[in-house]
Design a protein around this motif. Structure first.
Motif, short mmCIF file in Angstrom:
data_model
loop_
_atom_site.label_atom_id
_atom_site.label_comp_id
_atom_site.label_asym_id
_atom_site.label_seq_id
_atom_site.Cartn_x
_atom_site.Cartn_y
_atom_site.Cartn_z
N ARG A 285 14.36 86.68 -75.58
CA ARG A 285 13.23 86.90 -74.15
C ARG A 285 12.59 87.90 -74.06
O ARG A 285 11.42 87.87 -72.75
N GLU A 289 8.87 86.91 -72.40
CA GLU A 289 7.72 87.08 -71.12
C GLU A 289 6.16 87.84 -71.95
O GLU A 289 5.80 87.66 -70.97
N HIS A 301 15.13 85.38 -66.04
CA HIS A 301 16.66 84.65 -66.95
C HIS A 301 18.11 86.20 -66.02
O HIS A 301 17.07 86.75 -65.62
N CYS A 307 24.04 85.05 -69.00
CA CYS A 307 24.10 83.44 -69.68
C CYS A 307 25.10 83.29 -70.57
O CYS A 307 25.10 82.24 -70.01
#
Ligand code: KG4
Ligand code: ZN
Length: 343
Positions: A285, A289, A301, A307
């Protein structure tokens, strides 16, 4: 969206692997309840999911989970517009429990039935907390069984531009975790251990697939990790688990990020999303980013709970399928190897 669509209520059911889950979703993106009964503790003692045990546990839990999802949402079956259910891909016995349950409920309550592709569900998890996200966008799907790079052309319409040639990303995490004794499920354990480690401590390979810029291969990396462990054991060298976890993780993250950003750029996408259990990885992540920011791409996300496997994402996907007119008959079956884009 007309007023009718805004009020559409989907009861969604997910049982493709080791979570028994049910959710109520309103108007496609508002999650009224999201109940997940995880079997992780049960499978931990075997070091992975035991399909037969998973099916049995789904049967035990499913009614309770659905009742709770309806209660928490403050609705009854009569209020529901349609029943959505994952019918593939996944473990056949596990999928069958959800599919049979969804058919029984939909038939009994006189509601339409909408079968959902599990991976379409994972992608749709991005719509829940990002009201502005609409196709087209690029999406990296990384779960325990799948690693795909896709262009989401429209709701439920995918162009697959890359995939893994061998192991899925999550599978690589799980195998490496097992090899260093971190246990199951490996992804979160490696993620945790890596926080204290040095990602440059050990140099692991970043595999390229010749002639296929968007494909992945993780078996070479997995072998390199296993060789490293064997070599250390033979020579009596100490294995610093945190360093190994961080070095392995950074090798996975680097290829996932570079290929995804390249795909978004080459396909002219201003938006890039991630989906699937591995999308909750903190290093992935963070790196996504940063890379997206540099490339001027908007990064999307889901929260970690959306997730990993859940039914809310299935409810969102079912909503868009419902709007397109997708309806399944009472002969809907579980399809363990259902391909993305297949109906
Ligand atoms: O999407 P998911 O819940 O189930 C499938 O559809 O496969 O993904 C499960 C996978 C497992 O391999 C698990 O180890 C991995 O996602 N995973 C993670 C993390 N959390 C779950 N991998 C890396 N870092 C995490 N934080
Ligand atoms: Zn999944």
């Amino acid at each position: 969206m007309d007023n009718g669509a805004k009020d559409i209520l989907i009861l969604a059911i997910e049982s493709s692997c080791d979570e028994t889950a049910a959710s109520v979703v309103r108007g496609g993106r508002q999650v009224l309840s999201n109940v997940i009964s995880s079997q992780i503790a049960l499978h931990t003692q075997f070091g992975g999911v035991v399909p037969e045990i998973a099916s049995r546990k789904h049967i035990e839990k499913i009614n309770q989970v659905i009742t709770q999802a309806l209660e928490e949402a403050g609705v009854t079956l009569a209020d529901i517009t349609a029943v959505g259910v994952t019918y593939g891909p996944g473990l056949v016995g596990a999928l069958l429990v959800g599919v049979a349950e969804a058919k029984a409920i939909a038939y009994g309550a006189g509601k339409p039935l909408v079968g959902v592709h599990h991976i379409e569900g994972h992608v749709s998890a991005n719509y829940i907390e990002n009201p502005d996200l609409e196709p087209p966008f690029a999406c990296l799907i990384v779960s325990g069984g799948h690693t795909h790079l896709v262009i989401v052309r429209d709701y439920g319409e995918f162009e697959i531009i890359g995939r893994t040639r061998d192991d899925a990303a999550g599978e690589a995490f799980d195998k490496v975790a097992r090899a260093v004794g971190l246990g199951y499920p490996g992804g979160p354990k490696v993620d945790q251990a890596a926080r204290l480690g040095d990602p440059h401590a050990i140099e692991f390979p970043r595999a390229r697939v010749e002639g296929s810029p968007y494909d992945f291969s993780f078996s070479g990396l997995k072998s390199a990790v296993l060789n490293y462990i064997n070599h250390a054991k033979m020579t009596g060298e100490e294995i610093v688990v945190a360093d190994l976890a961080a070095s392995f993780q950074s090798a996975v993250v680097e290829v996932l990020v570079s290929r995804s950003v390249l795909a978004a750029q080459e396909y002219g996408c201003e938006k890039l999303a991630i989906a699937g259990g591995v999308a909750s990885n903190s290093a992935l992540r963070g790196a996504m980013e940063e890379a997206c920011h540099k490339a001027g791409i908007r990064f999307y996300h889901p929260s970690p709970v959306f997730c990993t496997d859940n039914a809310a994402m299935i409810g969102v996907a079912a909503y868009y399928e419902y709007l397109k007119g997708t309806r399944h008959g009472w002969d809907l079956n579980a399809v363990p190897n259902l391909k993305l884009g297949e109906r």
